[in-house]
Every structure is written in C-alpha cells, then in structure tokens.
Motif scaffolding. Structure first.
Motif, short mmCIF file in Angstrom:
data_model
loop_
_atom_site.label_atom_id
_atom_site.label_comp_id
_atom_site.label_asym_id
_atom_site.label_seq_id
_atom_site.Cartn_x
_atom_site.Cartn_y
_atom_site.Cartn_z
N GLU A 186 1.52 -6.24 -12.78
CA GLU A 186 0.99 -6.52 -11.45
C GLU A 186 1.60 -5.58 -10.41
O GLU A 186 2.78 -5.27 -10.46
N TYR A 187 0.77 -5.15 -9.47
CA TYR A 187 1.27 -4.38 -8.33
C TYR A 187 2.11 -5.32 -7.46
O TYR A 187 1.69 -6.43 -7.16
N GLU A 234 0.81 -1.21 0.00
CA GLU A 234 0.00 0.00 0.00
C GLU A 234 0.84 1.27 0.00
O GLU A 234 0.33 2.36 -0.25
N GLN A 264 -3.31 -3.85 -6.98
CA GLN A 264 -3.84 -4.54 -8.16
C GLN A 264 -2.91 -4.43 -9.37
O GLN A 264 -2.43 -5.44 -9.87
N TYR A 265 -2.66 -3.22 -9.84
CA TYR A 265 -1.87 -3.08 -11.07
C TYR A 265 -1.22 -1.71 -11.15
O TYR A 265 -1.59 -0.77 -10.43
N ILE A 266 -0.23 -1.59 -12.07
CA ILE A 266 0.42 -0.33 -12.41
C ILE A 266 0.40 -0.21 -13.93
O ILE A 266 0.66 -1.18 -14.64
N GLY A 290 -0.60 5.42 -14.39
CA GLY A 290 -1.68 5.20 -13.45
C GLY A 290 -1.43 3.94 -12.64
O GLY A 290 -0.52 3.17 -12.94
N TRP A 291 -2.26 3.72 -11.60
CA TRP A 291 -2.13 2.51 -10.79
C TRP A 291 -3.37 2.36 -9.92
O TRP A 291 -4.13 3.29 -9.70
N TYR A 292 -3.56 1.13 -9.47
CA TYR A 292 -4.59 0.82 -8.49
C TYR A 292 -3.91 0.02 -7.40
O TYR A 292 -3.39 -1.07 -7.66
N LYS A 293 -3.89 0.57 -6.18
CA LYS A 293 -3.11 -0.02 -5.10
C LYS A 293 -3.47 -1.48 -4.88
O LYS A 293 -4.63 -1.84 -4.75
#
Length: 216
Positions: A89-90, A6, A36-38, A31-34
């Motif tokens: 992948e994050y 996180e 989940q992905y970058i 962009g990114w989703y913590k």
C-alpha cells in the motif's frame, strides 16, 4: 517532518530497506501509483522467496538526496513468477529527516566560473543543479580539483545577479551518462558577500513559499 502521500520521493530502480517480521531486506522499487500502491522486488532468503501474505505489516526506509524517509505500510499481494514482485500500500503519511545541515533546492541556472589558479583567468560554463545556504551543486565540462577556489557569476530570476562570488570545491564525482557535462561538483560559499547572501536568502524563501503553496 511529514510528507503528503503525493510527495513521496521515489524513482525506478531505487534501493530501499524493507523490514518484515523482524527480517530486513534490501529491495528495488519497480513501480508505483501515487496514493495507491508501490511495487517492489519480492525478497529472498537464500534461494527461496520470503513468504508474505496479504495485509502483512511492514516498514520501509531509504535515503535520497540527503533526506531520510521512513514509513509503515502493509502488503497487498505477491507475484511469484519469472519476475517475482511484492505490491504494498502507498503510505498515508511519511516521516522524514533532513540529514544535511542546509536544505538544498533544485535549480537549473547557467553559471560562468573562473578558477583562481588559472593564470589566464579563462571563463568556464556550467549548470547549477541545486542551491543551499551553504553552497551549490553544479555540472560542468572543465575539470577542477578538490579545494580549488572558483569565482562564480550567475543570475537567479526574481532574486538578482551574483557576481564573482568565491566558492571552494568540496567534492567531485563523474557522471558517465553525460558527455557535455561529465563532472558533478559540490562547492561551499567562501567569504560570501552581503549582496550574494541576500540573493541566496531570497531564493531559499521563494522556494519555500512555492512548496507551501503546492501543499495547499
């Protein structure tokens, strides 16, 4: 040192180094989703996009605010359109290394300072942006020069008041996006008093405690 996922320090448009199958590219974060992905720019070789299939192993590293960040990941998918992107992948874990001698801690404190070469000893205002055991970073409107000696006075809530502490200007840069405080200056503590040292130590310990509590 390892970050929780996180806490990965990303920002839009940030440049990172991507290594895929022994090929190295500089790409931008889109962009990114913590957790989940970058999303990154899809790298190119010449005029052609580099082929990356799903589940390709890759490595990413970058340096931000004196912190070297390195992690492994794998590709999820690519978009080859007018805007071509790579989704990875994050990471679950991130290796970090602080390149600075003293770790910096964010702050937002009003400061009053006097330049010792100013015969009138006029006070000037600024904002402290970060503090470390070695010095501070602050923004201000009154220009100073490298190696100028300044007297700082400011208050740190829950820690105490710093009064006329001597610092020496070490580096200066301009922030063209700010009209009110166009100068960003790094200064090193000089002849630090025992009172100031105690206040700064308490501030650092308070920030470290806040970080530990946030990680639980």
């Amino acid at each position: 040192m390892t970050f929780k996922k996180e806490e990965l320090p990303l920002s839009m448009g940030q440049k990172v180094t991507l290594k895929v199958r022994n090929e190295v590219f500089n790409v931008l974060v889109r962009g990114w989703y913590k957790g989940q992905y970058i999303i990154l720019d899809l790298p190119k070789v010449g005029s052609d996009y580099f082929r990356i299939v799903p589940q390709t192993g890759l490595q990413i590293h970058f340096t931000k605010e004196g912190l070297f960040v390195n992690f492994k990941s794998s590709s999820i998918l690519t978009f080859v359109q007018s805007v071509s992107l790579l989704v990875v992948e994050y990471p679950r874990t991130v290796d970090t290394h602080n390149l600075r001698k003293h770790e910096r801690f964010k702050a937002n404190l009003v400061i009053n300072f006097i330049n010792e070469i100013d015969s009138k000893k006029n006070g000037n205002l600024g904002i402290i942006r970060d503090i470390s055991s070695g010095g501070i970073l602050f923004t201000h409107s009154r220009q100073v020069a490298k190696e100028d000696r300044l007297r700082f006075s400011f208050q740190i809530p829950k820690c105490g008041d710093v009064q006329e502490q001597l610092v020496e200007v070490r580096n200066i840069r301009k922030n063209p996006k700010s009209q009110n405080s166009p100068f960003v200056t790094g200064a090193k503590w000089r002849d630090i008093s025992s009172e100031t040292e105690t206040i700064i130590t308490n501030f650092v310990q308070m920030r470290l405690a806040e970080r530990r509590n946030a990680e639980r």
